[in-house]
Enzyme design. Structure first.
Site, mmCIF file in Angstrom:
data_model
loop_
_atom_site.group_PDB
_atom_site.id
_atom_site.type_symbol
_atom_site.label_atom_id
_atom_site.label_comp_id
_atom_site.label_asym_id
_atom_site.label_seq_id
_atom_site.Cartn_x
_atom_site.Cartn_y
_atom_site.Cartn_z
ATOM 1 N N SER A 14 -5.162 -10.040 31.007
ATOM 2 C CA SER A 14 -5.359 -11.297 31.690
ATOM 3 C C SER A 14 -6.061 -12.338 31.279
ATOM 4 C CB SER A 14 -5.899 -10.922 33.039
ATOM 5 O OG SER A 14 -5.445 -9.761 33.776
ATOM 6 N N GLU B 86 7.278 -3.087 35.745
ATOM 7 C CA GLU B 86 7.805 -2.027 35.695
ATOM 8 C C GLU B 86 8.431 -1.498 37.182
ATOM 9 O OE1 GLU B 86 5.010 -1.206 32.369
ATOM 10 O OE2 GLU B 86 5.208 -2.745 34.047
ATOM 11 N N HIS C 149 0.033 -13.273 35.636
ATOM 12 C CA HIS C 149 0.105 -12.110 34.980
ATOM 13 C C HIS C 149 1.446 -11.425 35.756
ATOM 14 C CE1 HIS C 149 -3.253 -13.351 32.885
ATOM 15 N NE2 HIS C 149 -3.920 -13.683 33.958
#
Length: 337
Positions: A65, A247, A243
């Site tokens: 981050s 997946e 960010h």
């Protein structure tokens, strides 16, 4: 890395300091050397992967981050299994060496996707608050912690705030900070955040449309291998950050920025762009602002995203010392992708 997948939801810490004018005029916290920053990040368990600065602040993209350093303010948010709260004592220590004293502390986060994978002191909100109480000096005596609920167990908003005055310096009536958490990203759009051998962060910024969210911002980005993306935008004294964990099964993206209700680049237009970039199944939006502008800003957000097929499911409002009014809203996608 969490046991079942990467934890996308960030922990966010904002610390304010005050001090003598000469110390601040010399740069304040921006005088902190890189070795000292690395010491703090080592305790948190992350590193700097990219950086950019301007005359107002320093911006660092982290392996997990972002970090922003202003003369009298630090904002750090980290994802994964980082130990963010372990940065408090070192930051206070280094600030004290510069003649600065902490005046405010704010901690926020959403719901962890993999809570059992979180290390101490992040195994529960109760433990986080206990740790915060121990780390902060006694003069930050006005404190409040709360979990702002929603209709979805996957999205609630955890807030802790502390300050040294019952009536702290008020948030300017026109300013706000917006924190957006998005899950169940559109599969086709999420694939754009998977890296090919020659893919760069700049290419991801362009192909995804992220560069169009705030066109005037200077973007510092990083593409992770094999997937994932982070960026910090700097525009004058304002920051923005994104960010992405793409997946399938635990996809997540966050967006954060600061602004003013008087901006020509309205929060509604920005939110439209964010939704179009990620097309999330569920989205939470937290706004920290003055009580006088909270209703107008939250209404603008609803009007912007509902025509895109996002339906507001709840709205919770609370007041916190130093943080002002916090409005927490959740939305779900009702239209077909």
């Amino acid at each position: 890395m969490a046991a079942s997948g990467f934890e996308g939801f960030e922990k966010r810490l904002e610390i304010h300091f005050s001090g003598d004018d000469p110390a601040i005029e010399m740069g304040g916290l921006r005088q902190l050397d890189f070795d000292s920053l690395e010491q703090v990040l080592l305790a948190v368990q992350c590193t700097v992967v990219s950086a950019v600065s301007n005359q107002y602040f320093d911006s660092y993209v982290l392996s997990e981050s972002s970090l922003f350093v202003y003369p009298t303010k630090i904002i750090i948010k980290t994802c994964g299994t980082t130990q963010l709260l372990k940065s408090i004592r070192p930051f206070i220590h280094f600030a004290c060496q510069m003649g600065l004293i902490i005046t405010e502390c704010r901690y926020t986060r959403g719901n962890y996707i993999f809570p059992k994978a979180q290390p101490y002191p992040h195994t529960s909100f109760k433990e986080e608050i206990s740790y915060l109480q121990d780390q902060l000096p006694n003069h930050l005596c006005y404190r409040k912690a709360s979990v702002m609920p929603s209709k979805f167990t996957s999205h609630s908003w955890h807030v802790f705030s502390a300050c040294d005055k019952f009536y702290p310096i008020p948030i300017p009536n026109d300013q706000y900070t917006v924190e957006i958490c998005m899950t169940d990203l559109d599969l086709v759009l999420a694939r754009k955040f998977f890296k090919n051998p020659d893919t760069t962060g700049k290419q991801m910024t362009e192909v995804t449309g992220i560069g169009e969210i705030i066109p005037s911002a200077l973007i510092c980005e990083f593409a992770f291998d094999p997937c994932g993306y982070s960026m910090n935008g700097i525009d004058g004294d304002r920051y923005s950050t994104i960010h992405v964990t793409p997946e399938d099964g635990f996809s997540y993206a966050s967006y954060e920025c600061v602004g003013s209700v008087y901006d020509e680049d309205d929060i509604g237009r920005i939110l439209k762009k964010v939704v179009q970039v990620f097309r999330p199944g569920t989205m939470s939006v937290s706004i920290s602002c003055s009580s006088s502008s909270s209703s107008e800003i939250s209404t603008r957000i609803v009007k912007a995203v509902e025509p895109l097929g996002m339906k507001r499911r709840n709205c919770t409002i609370d007041e916190f010392p130093a943080a002002g009014t916090v409005v927490f809203q959740t939305f779900t996608l009702t239209a077909n992708r």
